[in-house]
Design a protein around this motif. Structure first.
Motif, mmCIF file in Angstrom:
data_model
loop_
_atom_site.group_PDB
_atom_site.id
_atom_site.type_symbol
_atom_site.label_atom_id
_atom_site.label_comp_id
_atom_site.label_asym_id
_atom_site.label_seq_id
_atom_site.Cartn_x
_atom_site.Cartn_y
_atom_site.Cartn_z
ATOM 1 N N PHE A 8 0.827 -1.196 0.000
ATOM 2 C CA PHE A 8 0.000 0.000 0.000
ATOM 3 C C PHE A 8 0.862 1.247 0.000
ATOM 4 O O PHE A 8 0.500 2.281 -0.530
ATOM 5 C CB PHE A 8 -0.893 -0.039 1.235
ATOM 6 C CG PHE A 8 -1.739 1.189 1.386
ATOM 7 C CD1 PHE A 8 -2.732 1.457 0.477
ATOM 8 C CD2 PHE A 8 -1.540 2.066 2.433
ATOM 9 C CE1 PHE A 8 -3.525 2.573 0.624
ATOM 10 C CE2 PHE A 8 -2.326 3.172 2.582
ATOM 11 C CZ PHE A 8 -3.327 3.430 1.684
ATOM 12 N N VAL A 92 -5.767 0.428 4.377
ATOM 13 C CA VAL A 92 -5.144 -0.863 4.653
ATOM 14 C C VAL A 92 -5.189 -1.107 6.153
ATOM 15 O O VAL A 92 -4.811 -0.240 6.948
ATOM 16 C CB VAL A 92 -3.678 -0.910 4.169
ATOM 17 C CG1 VAL A 92 -2.992 -2.192 4.654
ATOM 18 C CG2 VAL A 92 -3.607 -0.835 2.654
ATOM 19 N N SER A 101 -6.907 -4.854 2.406
ATOM 20 C CA SER A 101 -6.842 -3.618 1.627
ATOM 21 C C SER A 101 -8.234 -3.306 1.089
ATOM 22 O O SER A 101 -8.873 -4.161 0.460
ATOM 23 C CB SER A 101 -5.860 -3.779 0.454
ATOM 24 O OG SER A 101 -4.578 -4.121 0.921
#
Length: 338
Positions: A8, A92, A101
């Motif tokens: 992420f 996330v 996520s």
């Protein structure tokens, strides 16, 4: 911050001093290399164990992402929640090794198991003991950031197979407040807290999704299953690795009824590199080198096998690893053994 730096955050940033001034300040500080390595060990532990909440900016390739981060360790369970404050909405949530996520615009939830994740995952994997074999560390003195005082540490590579780092470590908590990834004096990526606080505790509710995910499509990625022995039909092994790098993990992930991807993780105690060995027809083949910011990848096809190596290391490192993965029944020069 490879390694983290999580996927992420592979959706995660003091003024530069002259070399002479830096050297003079480091000398005046009087800190030995042993004490700096001890401080880096404390920073690695703080990333996992500290409880904190803050706003962080991540700069790479001229793009700036801003994120809200919430982190705690409670009853032996590490939890973290990251919320994007810029660009496409995304979130996330990490609970131990389970990473969720959330992509609200696509109404998708991705669930996976990953061991080396988190906001400062690369720092959490630092091995101060192994670091001295491949890096030189020095104290650059105290700096102030987000109304906190920290010690700035420079980590310089001893060769061209790895990047360097600058890390500002909070004096009180030892949490890294700022992390630069450096190559030849240039900052490739920068991660920095603009706000940070260290509450005694954080409520469970702060680790719940900020979006109503009812009705979202859920996609689960199977974790890599670590094997005690190499898989017989895909018995590849590394040879002639770059100096200092060692095989740290080796596992497989099933992707079809009869096919799987072999994954190997290499590390020098600071940087990490992943190698993927898969049937060549699974996806579009990667041939040669490709770069995205500080991340380099190198791929080639050997027979009916696609080899891809990826990491936050120089291009020469991933290329050398990729070209020196051979079958167990094959010698490094490509000739089959009897």
């Amino acid at each position: 911050m490879t390694r983290a730096l999580s996927a992420f955050l592979l959706l995660f940033v003091l003024t530069a001093l002259s070399a002479a001034a830096q050297a003079a300040e480091a000398e005046s500080s009087g800190n030995s290399e042993d004490s700096i390595n001890a401080l880096l060990g404390q920073a690695s532990e703080a990333v996992r164990s500290d409880t904190y909440r803050g706003i962080l900016v991540y700069l790479r390739e001229g793009q700036l992402d801003t994120l809200r981060v919430i982190h705690r360790m409670q009853a032996g369970l590490e939890q973290e929640r990251l919320v994007s404050l810029t660009g496409q909405p995304r979130e996330v949530i990490r609970r131990g090794g389970v990473v969720t996520s959330i992509l609200p615009n696509s109404e998708v939830v991705l669930i996976s198991r990953r061991k080396h994740d988190g906001l400062l995952g690369s720092v959490a994997q630092f091995s101060a003991e192994r670091m001295r074999e491949n890096y030189r560390v020095s104290d650059m003195g105290q700096r102030r950031l987000s109304d906190r005082v920290g010690q700035l540490v420079r980590i310089e590579p001893l060769d061209g197979y790895r990047y360097g780092y600058r890390m500002l470590i909070d004096d009180e908590t030892h949490l890294p407040l700022k992390l630069d990834l450096v190559s030849d004096g240039n900052v490739l990526e920068q991660l920095m807290f603009t706000q940070i606080e260290f509450p005694e505790s954080i409520n469970d509710s702060e680790f719940e999704p900020g979006y109503d995910i009812h009705g979202f499509r859920v996609i689960k990625h199977e974790a890599v299953q670590v094997q005690d022995k190499p898989v017989p039909e895909d018995a590849w092994k590394p040879t002639d690795l770059p100096p200092g790098f060692e095989l740290a993990e080796d596992g497989v992930r099933r992707v079809t009824e009869s096919g799987y991807v072999r994954q190997m993780l290499f590390t020098d105690g600071v940087a990490t590199v992943s190698a993927f060995v898969a049937p060549a027809g699974l996806r579009k083949p990667l041939q040669g080198a490709t770069t995205m910011g500080a991340v380099n990848a190198y791929g080639h096809v050997v027979g009916e096998t696609q080899i891809t190596v990826v990491g936050e290391v120089p291009a020469r490192t991933v290329k050398r690893i990729a070209e020196n993965l051979v079958r167990e029944t094959q010698s490094a020069d490509g000739n089959g053994s009897p």
